[in-house]
Design an enzyme around this catalytic site. Sequence first.
Site, PDB file in Angstrom:
ATOM      1  N   ASP A 222      61.167  12.526  40.136  1.00 32.12           N
ATOM      2  CA  ASP A 222      60.397  11.526  39.399  1.00 32.12           C
ATOM      3  C   ASP A 222      61.332  10.373  39.041  1.00 32.12           C
ATOM      4  O   ASP A 222      62.543  10.575  38.908  1.00 32.12           O
ATOM      5  CB  ASP A 222      59.800  12.146  38.126  1.00 32.12           C
ATOM      6  CG  ASP A 222      58.584  11.383  37.620  1.00 32.12           C
ATOM      7  OD1 ASP A 222      57.451  11.844  37.877  1.00 32.12           O
ATOM      8  OD2 ASP A 222      58.753  10.316  36.997  1.00 32.12           O
TER       9      ASP A 222
ATOM     10  N   TYR B 283      44.972  -0.663  44.991  1.00 35.50           N
ATOM     11  CA  TYR B 283      44.990   0.793  44.920  1.00 35.50           C
ATOM     12  C   TYR B 283      44.154   1.391  46.047  1.00 35.50           C
ATOM     13  O   TYR B 283      44.607   2.284  46.773  1.00 35.50           O
ATOM     14  CB  TYR B 283      44.448   1.247  43.562  1.00 35.50           C
ATOM     15  CG  TYR B 283      44.475   2.739  43.358  1.00 35.50           C
ATOM     16  CD1 TYR B 283      45.656   3.388  43.004  1.00 35.50           C
ATOM     17  CD2 TYR B 283      43.324   3.503  43.497  1.00 35.50           C
ATOM     18  CE1 TYR B 283      45.680   4.766  42.802  1.00 35.50           C
ATOM     19  CE2 TYR B 283      43.336   4.875  43.302  1.00 35.50           C
ATOM     20  CZ  TYR B 283      44.516   5.508  42.959  1.00 35.50           C
ATOM     21  OH  TYR B 283      44.548   6.865  42.775  1.00 35.50           O
TER      22      TYR B 283
ATOM     23  N   THR C 182      43.502  12.755  33.740  1.00 34.29           N
ATOM     24  CA  THR C 182      44.946  12.941  33.712  1.00 34.29           C
ATOM     25  C   THR C 182      45.582  11.811  32.923  1.00 34.29           C
ATOM     26  O   THR C 182      44.944  10.778  32.684  1.00 34.29           O
ATOM     27  CB  THR C 182      45.534  12.941  35.139  1.00 34.29           C
ATOM     28  OG1 THR C 182      45.354  11.640  35.718  1.00 34.29           O
ATOM     29  CG2 THR C 182      44.871  14.000  36.023  1.00 34.29           C
TER      30      THR C 182
END
Length: 262
Positions: free
Chosen positions: A43, A162, A197
């Site tokens: 990450d 996106y 999320t």
Amino acid sequence: MKPQMTGKVVLVTGAGSIGEGWGNGKAAAVLYAREGAKILAVDRNLEAAEETRRIIESEGGVCFTLAADVAKTADVERMVQACIDLFGRIDVLHNNVGIAETGGPVEASEESWNRVIAVNQTSVFLTCKHVLPHMEKQKSGVIINIASVAAIRWIGFPYAAYSASKAAMISLTKNVAMQYASLGVRANCILPGLMDTPMIREPLKAAYGGDIEVMREQRHQQSPMGRMGDAWDVAYAALFLASDNARYITGVDLVVDGGVDA
């Protein structure tokens, strides 16, 4: 039953969560580990990856972490070499890195477009570029790319960069799947729908009037099931595609959206 990923090495990018709770990459890394895999959790935010590692190790699993920006060649090369140095192989590449910025071609800035394409699209090209030679040498491997249902349909507001980046991911995945099918390597996409999320909260709340709870309620109502999915819905789909249970599946787009695109 024997865990589905015993002895496998899984490289998960975007393995941390950008906020409190379970992001897709975090849940996937933990689930792979629960099923017996050894994990390299990558990450940009090392502390986020470390949180994932702590969960995995608290459950008796094996996980190492690395900070890397997978939109940068040097970081990807370093990441892949680290996985080979640690474990000697890469059985699964799980590409979960992604950012969301709203706006159509007029509203979005060129900088926003370039940023989304680099993070969501170029990163997958780079990770595949540097992992595939190892999988070809092994004569085995699985690539799981996390795209989005936004790649194939309108989801209620402008999302140009996106959507374009995720659509490109689908095409890239099919190209990889066909090129490497005879070499023992499989590649598949997962297309999550409206998911609850941490990623959705800040980037998307403006599209729903700035109120996160209003946003969550409206997104629940958009689903035929009456609720959004969560990171575990995506993780279990990934586990199936990464496992030998899906050994004859490659080049597919698995939609996980509660019926939104039905």
